[in-house]
Design a protein around this motif. Sequence first.
Motif, short mmCIF file in Angstrom:
data_model
loop_
_atom_site.label_atom_id
_atom_site.label_comp_id
_atom_site.label_asym_id
_atom_site.label_seq_id
_atom_site.Cartn_x
_atom_site.Cartn_y
_atom_site.Cartn_z
N VAL A 1 30.88 -3.92 -7.67
CA VAL A 1 30.26 -3.42 -8.89
C VAL A 1 30.67 -4.27 -10.08
O VAL A 1 31.85 -4.43 -10.36
N ALA A 2 29.69 -4.83 -10.77
CA ALA A 2 29.95 -5.59 -11.99
C ALA A 2 30.21 -4.62 -13.15
O ALA A 2 30.00 -3.41 -13.02
N VAL A 3 30.67 -5.15 -14.28
CA VAL A 3 30.95 -4.31 -15.44
C VAL A 3 29.68 -3.62 -15.93
O VAL A 3 29.69 -2.43 -16.26
N GLY B 1 28.86 -0.41 -24.60
CA GLY B 1 29.71 0.14 -23.57
C GLY B 1 29.53 -0.56 -22.24
O GLY B 1 28.73 -1.49 -22.09
N ARG B 2 30.27 -0.11 -21.23
CA ARG B 2 30.19 -0.68 -19.89
C ARG B 2 29.57 0.35 -18.96
O ARG B 2 29.66 1.55 -19.17
N GLY B 3 28.97 -0.15 -17.90
CA GLY B 3 28.24 0.74 -17.00
C GLY B 3 28.97 1.09 -15.72
O GLY B 3 28.42 1.79 -14.87
N ASP B 4 30.22 0.59 -15.57
CA ASP B 4 30.92 0.81 -14.30
C ASP B 4 31.72 2.11 -14.28
O ASP B 4 32.76 2.21 -13.65
N GLU B 5 31.23 3.12 -15.00
CA GLU B 5 31.79 4.47 -14.98
C GLU B 5 30.63 5.44 -14.87
O GLU B 5 29.53 5.17 -15.34
N VAL C 1 24.83 -4.13 -10.33
CA VAL C 1 24.94 -4.26 -11.79
C VAL C 1 24.51 -2.92 -12.39
O VAL C 1 23.32 -2.63 -12.47
N PRO C 2 25.47 -2.08 -12.79
CA PRO C 2 25.10 -0.76 -13.31
C PRO C 2 24.68 -0.81 -14.78
O PRO C 2 25.37 -1.40 -15.62
N VAL C 3 23.55 -0.21 -15.08
CA VAL C 3 23.08 -0.12 -16.46
C VAL C 3 22.85 1.37 -16.76
O VAL C 3 21.91 1.98 -16.26
N ARG C 4 23.75 1.94 -17.59
CA ARG C 4 23.64 3.36 -17.88
C ARG C 4 22.64 3.58 -19.00
O ARG C 4 22.73 2.99 -20.08
N THR D 1 20.33 -9.68 -16.98
CA THR D 1 21.57 -9.97 -16.25
C THR D 1 21.34 -10.93 -15.08
O THR D 1 22.29 -11.38 -14.46
N GLY D 2 20.09 -11.21 -14.77
CA GLY D 2 19.79 -12.08 -13.64
C GLY D 2 19.63 -11.33 -12.33
O GLY D 2 19.60 -11.94 -11.25
#
Length: 494
Positions: free
Chosen positions: A211-213, A222-226, A259-262, A285-286
């Motif tokens: 899992v990427a950030v 923010g980050r999506g890894d939560e 690649v998580p995108v919340r 993000t590619g």
Amino acid sequence: MLAKHSILARLLVVVMVGCAFLAAPRPAAGSAPDTEPYVKYYVVTARYQGQSENLTEIARRFLGSGERSAEIYQLNTGRVQPDGRRLTDPAALRAGWYLVLPWDAAGQGVEYGQLPAARRPSARPTPSGSPGPRPDSSPTPDVTATPSGSPTRSAPGVKCTARSASSGRSEWAQLRMAADSAWTLTRGNGVKVAVVDTGVDAGLQQLSGRVAVGADVTVGNGRGDEDCLGSGTAMAGIIAADDSVDGRPVGLAPDATIVPVRMVRSSGDARPADAATAIEVAVSTGAQVVALGSRVDLADPAVAAALSTALEHDVVVVAGAPVKPTTLPSPRGGSGGGALVLTGGVGAGGQLAEKYLDGSVEVVAPGIEVATLGVGGGKVVGNTGTELAVAFVAGAAALVRAVEPGLTATQVEERIRGTADPVGGQVAEGDARYGTGMINPAAAVAPSVEGPAPAAAQAGRGGGALVAVLLGFAVLFGAGGFLVYRLRRRRFTG
């Protein structure tokens, strides 16, 4: 044609072995599983039509071929029966035994659900006067708590409201997909899959290093890894959960990167503007594959505009089929390399997860009572929803993109649709409810005979070419034989 049949035979063997491996119970050391999986099963009777029951006859009755008795044997060998005995001889069955059947078994006598506690010697006894587990247990209501002893990772200052899934878990979906049949060719290495939903719990062991950030568009930076809610984590697990961790389910493409995108807030609310931004971020993000969660409304103008932009890139976007009239997006300017795959969710018996708009479904995948990962510890739970089917299709797309990096997104979509299996009583050209059918990851990644066309279609063309060559040789040798005959006749009559 012989080569084609040889390839199909090898794939069948791999699927059989994979089903036996995935069906084997593997509880953690020193503990019993919390629940039994949902399965198709048959209760052996004393006699059937005057004859003693045996696996060959049962396979012929429920699977259409006695040769498939080996599959039933592999699913049940070593399993302790109610009388304490085990299946060791395919011809020696005892009345009252419970035989787990392959996913496609059908006919009078086939049951589906959890094996009742009274039929499982290993089941935990229930207190006197309390009922045992119900085979048709329904999802529990939302709770403001995380699994015991496993706090959910959340953004600073944000209180999570975790969604509790059904306690009943079933691995029919993983058995049906038979991911290991495709892993001889690819495991999705090098492919980025963006999950646009509630974020992903990167702290789970099954997703470690996968899992990427990512990003959280609801807060801007923010980050999506939560993940507070769990649906994004469930999707990520279906796509890329690690098969080396002792505990299922296993992802279709375990070497892919998530690649998580919340775009869903901790309260569960989702704004169309955030969904549109999330789609744009996912493409930037590619990511080669983008999986959209159920809170993305395709009918919203902002979302449609973002999808139109995404389809100008070489991206496979997988979304749930609409349940209301929707104007589907298309690339701006009328052309683009991207593809939008509209997916429907189904259960083991072919029932639809939702009432999708007529003719909108392109392919289907498991979406009812699917084994998924839960947040805050990775406990395996059962879940239902179209987003789970979207995750399966996204995983299949990742496998195709890894094994055939030269294919465009449109060609990947064609490969997935062209190799899908009919569902239930579908006619060959497809059923409006199921599109072209249930996705088949192994067939989708199988080598094509020529170019990037779908493997199934290429196999047919390759077989036709081989027949033409054989006919040519037959004509040549026939003409030669006739010429030799005439010469010999002239020699003896002249």
